[in-house]
Write a protein that holds these residues in place. Structure first.
Motif, PDB file in Angstrom:
ATOM      1  N   LEU A   1      -9.570   8.348   3.535  1.00 46.92           N
ATOM      2  CA  LEU A   1      -9.848   9.711   3.959  1.00 46.92           C
ATOM      3  C   LEU A   1      -8.938  10.688   3.232  1.00 46.92           C
ATOM      4  CD1 LEU A   1     -10.090   9.214   7.844  1.00 46.92           C
ATOM      5  CD2 LEU A   1     -11.982   9.358   6.209  1.00 46.92           C
ATOM      6  N   SER A   2      -9.339  11.953   3.218  1.00 43.83           N
ATOM      7  CA  SER A   2      -8.472  13.000   2.676  1.00 43.83           C
ATOM      8  C   SER A   2      -7.298  13.212   3.634  1.00 43.83           C
ATOM      9  CB  SER A   2      -9.248  14.300   2.525  1.00 43.83           C
ATOM     10  OG  SER A   2      -9.592  14.817   3.812  1.00 43.83           O
TER      11      SER A   2
ATOM     12  N   LYS B   1      -5.300  13.476   9.407  1.00 42.62           N
ATOM     13  CA  LYS B   1      -4.635  14.126  10.537  1.00 42.62           C
ATOM     14  C   LYS B   1      -5.518  14.089  11.784  1.00 42.62           C
ATOM     15  CE  LYS B   1      -1.933  17.354   7.695  1.00 42.62           C
ATOM     16  NZ  LYS B   1      -1.741  18.773   7.310  1.00 42.62           N
ATOM     17  N   GLN B   2      -6.833  14.178  11.580  1.00 40.49           N
ATOM     18  CA  GLN B   2      -7.757  14.191  12.713  1.00 40.49           C
ATOM     19  C   GLN B   2      -8.090  12.795  13.220  1.00 40.49           C
ATOM     20  OE1 GLN B   2     -11.207  16.321  11.337  1.00 40.49           O
ATOM     21  NE2 GLN B   2     -10.060  18.189  10.861  1.00 40.49           N
TER      22      GLN B   2
ATOM     23  N   ILE C   1      -7.995   6.359  16.213  1.00 45.59           N
ATOM     24  CA  ILE C   1      -7.917   4.954  15.798  1.00 45.59           C
ATOM     25  C   ILE C   1      -6.831   4.234  16.580  1.00 45.59           C
ATOM     26  CG2 ILE C   1      -7.314   3.399  13.895  1.00 45.59           C
ATOM     27  CD1 ILE C   1      -8.655   5.452  12.023  1.00 45.59           C
ATOM     28  N   LEU C   2      -5.671   4.854  16.690  1.00 42.87           N
ATOM     29  CA  LEU C   2      -4.571   4.235  17.426  1.00 42.87           C
ATOM     30  C   LEU C   2      -4.918   4.099  18.908  1.00 42.87           C
ATOM     31  CD1 LEU C   2      -1.501   5.978  15.748  1.00 42.87           C
ATOM     32  CD2 LEU C   2      -2.411   3.691  15.305  1.00 42.87           C
TER      33      LEU C   2
ATOM     34  N   GLU D   1       0.846  -1.510  12.824  1.00 42.27           N
ATOM     35  CA  GLU D   1       2.266  -1.143  12.879  1.00 42.27           C
ATOM     36  C   GLU D   1       2.672  -0.236  11.730  1.00 42.27           C
ATOM     37  OE1 GLU D   1       4.697  -4.564  15.271  1.00 42.27           O
ATOM     38  OE2 GLU D   1       4.216  -4.995  13.178  1.00 42.27           O
ATOM     39  N   GLU D   2       1.954  -0.297  10.635  1.00 41.26           N
ATOM     40  CA  GLU D   2       2.265   0.606   9.526  1.00 41.26           C
ATOM     41  C   GLU D   2       2.060   2.068   9.931  1.00 41.26           C
ATOM     42  OE1 GLU D   2       1.083  -2.289   5.756  1.00 41.26           O
ATOM     43  OE2 GLU D   2      -0.279  -0.698   6.397  1.00 41.26           O
ATOM     44  N   TYR D   3       1.104   2.304  10.797  1.00 43.34           N
ATOM     45  CA  TYR D   3       0.793   3.664  11.207  1.00 43.34           C
ATOM     46  C   TYR D   3       1.534   4.077  12.470  1.00 43.34           C
ATOM     47  CZ  TYR D   3      -2.828   3.020   7.746  1.00 43.34           C
ATOM     48  OH  TYR D   3      -3.484   2.761   6.564  1.00 43.34           O
ATOM     49  N   LYS D   4       1.938   3.082  13.266  1.00 45.92           N
ATOM     50  CA  LYS D   4       2.709   3.365  14.485  1.00 45.92           C
ATOM     51  C   LYS D   4       3.613   2.157  14.744  1.00 45.92           C
ATOM     52  CE  LYS D   4       2.130   5.292  19.139  1.00 45.92           C
ATOM     53  NZ  LYS D   4       3.122   4.486  19.886  1.00 45.92           N
TER      54      LYS D   4
END
Length: 221
Positions: free
Chosen positions: A112-113, A118-119, A124-125, A168-171
């Motif tokens: 995604l851009s 950001k949206q 997803i989480l 875990e990479e994202y949170k």
């Protein structure tokens, strides 16, 4: 000596990454032939190697296999990662299909851009922590064993482990409320073949860099 499998895909995660993980978990060495340009993809199509004009494509046992799920099923069956009977296979399939749904959400997010990311990250989480991870926390509790199905390591464990690492990479604290998943992750990370694939220099792929995304997308235009 049998030839190593050859994986044809971009030099990124995408739909090939679960295949890389499963081969690595089975202790199978593989080579990669990267699709670097649109011309590379066009050549594979013109040569008639892509049944549905799409990669991933894996050369294995004299076949040129396409379709991610078919490839994963074959590898799991070949290397004894698919349960001991039909009932175990049905459970494994159930867990894997759910995980692939979440895996695809994360994979698509990578492309995604910046504004779209950001949206999309929060939803997803939210799905990971409220829809998917509670299922596997309960499975581990109810089953009471080290692995998701039966008494031995299977493709379901591989795919869950891969998905936990990506989340875990994202949170980084996403597993804070899931103690059994934390323990599961620690156990699986110490399996020798998994441990080897986690080491620097392995064929495991990292998140695509934002500056590379547009170039990657041009290949598939």
């Amino acid at each position: 000596m049998a030839a190593k499998p050859v994986l044809h895909y971009i030099n990124e995660r995408g739909r090939m990454e679960p295949i890389r993980w499963l081969l690595a978990a089975a202790g199978v060495e593989f080579d990669e032939c990267f699709v670097k340009t649109k011309d590379d993809l066009t050549k594979l199509r013109k040569d008639g190697f892509l049944l549905f004009q799409q990669v991933p494509m894996v050369e294995i046992d004299g076949m040129k296999m396409v379709q991610t799920r078919a490839i994963l099923n074959y590898i799991a069956g070949k290397y004894n990662l698919y349960g001991k009977d039909l009932k175990e296979r049905a459970l494994i399939d159930t867990y894997v299909e759910g995980l692939l749904d979440l895996n695809e959400l994360i994979m698509d997010y990578d492309y995604l851009s910046a504004d779209q990311k950001k949206q999309q990250l929060a939803p997803i989480l939210d799905k990971a922590t409220n829809r998917y991870f509670p299922v596997f926390e309960k499975v581990l509790k109810d089953h009471g064993r080290d692995f998701l199905v039966g008494d031995r390591f299977s493709r379901a464990d591989v795919h869950l482990f891969e998905t936990l690492l990506m989340a875990e990479e994202y949170k980084p604290d996403i597993l804070a409320s899931f103690p059994l998943l934390q323990s599961f992750k620690a156990r699986i990370s110490n399996i020798p073949t998994i441990k080897k694939f986690l080491q620097p220099g392995s064929q495991r792929k990292s998140q695509p860099r934002q500056e590379d995304v547009q170039e990657i997308l041009k290949i598939f235009d």
